[in-house]
Write an enzyme that holds these catalytic residues in place. Structure first.
Site, PDB file in Angstrom:
ATOM      1  N   SER A   1       1.114  -1.187   0.289  1.00 43.04           N
ATOM      2  CA  SER A   1       0.351   0.019   0.172  1.00 43.04           C
ATOM      3  C   SER A   1       0.951   1.234   0.094  1.00 43.04           C
ATOM      4  CB  SER A   1      -1.192  -0.049   1.145  1.00 43.04           C
ATOM      5  OG  SER A   1      -1.653   1.233   1.641  1.00 43.04           O
TER       6      SER A   1
ATOM      7  N   TYR B   1      -1.420  -0.511  10.447  1.00 46.36           N
ATOM      8  CA  TYR B   1      -2.065  -1.186   8.607  1.00 46.36           C
ATOM      9  C   TYR B   1      -1.067   0.037   8.379  1.00 46.36           C
ATOM     10  CZ  TYR B   1      -3.748  -1.019   3.869  1.00 46.36           C
ATOM     11  OH  TYR B   1      -4.217  -1.608   2.944  1.00 46.36           O
TER      12      TYR B   1
END
Length: 273
Positions: free
Chosen positions: A142, A155
């Site tokens: 990501s 995350y």
């Protein structure tokens, strides 16, 4: 002839979003697609859609955070296929949890277990099915693995770990003919975004999407199929000399020095359609 003709591709987290779109694209390019997901009903819908379109697809239940589940998944694939050519480690979760001193330990552990440890486990138990013939591994990272977000330390840590794990795997398996790369998506229109920010129909979700139009140089959210075509490039022989790389597909966000400036710059707002 499709770019993945006579190839067997395993895709985790393929019930919805990027994984689902990639399964459909790979099947359209001639691959036999093996889907693994924790959501049985939606996973079967993906398989049915591929088959109705003339593609080859099958599915097995998979919880990437559970080592025994991953082992069983790998054994089922070995029995069904013998070897595989492509592994797309795409399964992942995300949730805000506050600043680090506020962040729930169980939430941090959960995100690491699914996103980072899950990528490791699936690679560990499926790479043996690639050692004979080589192939391509793609990991979903990501842009949050390259730059941090507020209130999302779990995350950020997981995706940053995936980016570097990808490089480690690329070095480990280059001489086995296995290329390993990652994709770092930006903000993509998926069910995960609906969960995190709200749907298009909800006021919060509408505001989120409008803000992202300003922040993103291309002026919109990405679509799952746009990530699937990046995965197709990395899975195919078109990328035969590419390994250990991370491809950022974020509409230009990471190219900008200070994306927040776009929210307050009137000229940019006027140019945003």
């Amino acid at each position: 002839m499709g770019r993945l003709e006579n190839k067997t591709a395993v895709i985790t987290g393929a019930a919805t979003g990027i994984g689902q779109a990639t399964a459909e694209v790979f099947a359209n390019e001639g691959a036999r697609v093996i889907i693994g997901d924790i959501n049985k009903d939606q996973m079967e819908e993906t398989v049915d859609a591929i088959r109705k379109n003339g593609g080859q697809a099958e599915s097995f239940h998979l919880d990437v955070s559970d080592e025994n589940s991953v082992k069983a998944f790998a054994d089922q694939i070995k029995d069904a296929c013998g070897t595989i050519d492509i592994l797309f480690n795409n399964a992942g979760v995300d949730q805000e949890g506050g600043k680090v001193h506020e962040y729930p330990v169980d939430l941090f552990d959960r995100i690491i277990a699914v996103d980072l440890r899950g990528t490791f486990l699936c690679s560990k138990y499926l790479i043996p099915l690639m050692l004979e013939n080589g192939g391509s591994i793609i990991n979903t990272s990501s842009m949050s693995g390259r730059a941090a977000d507020l209130d999302r330390s779990g995350y950020n840590a997981a995706k940053g770990g995936i980016t570097n794990l990808t490089k480690a795997m690329a070095i480990d398996y280059a001489r086995n003919g296995i290329r390993v790369n990652s994709i770092s998506p930006g903000t993509i229109e998926t069910p995960l975004i609906d969960k995190l920010a709200g749907t298009k129909e909800q006021e919060m979700g509408e505001q989120f999407r409008e803000a992202n139009k300003w922040i993103t140089p291309l002026g919109r959210l990405g679509q799952p199929k746009e990530m699937a075509t990046v995965a197709l490039f990395l899975a195919s022989d078109d990328s035969s000399y590419v390994t250990g790389e991370d491809i950022t597909a974020d509409g230009g966000i990471m190219a900008y020095t200070w994306p927040g400036k776009m929210l307050i710059e009137e000229k940019w707002k006027e140019e945003t359609k």
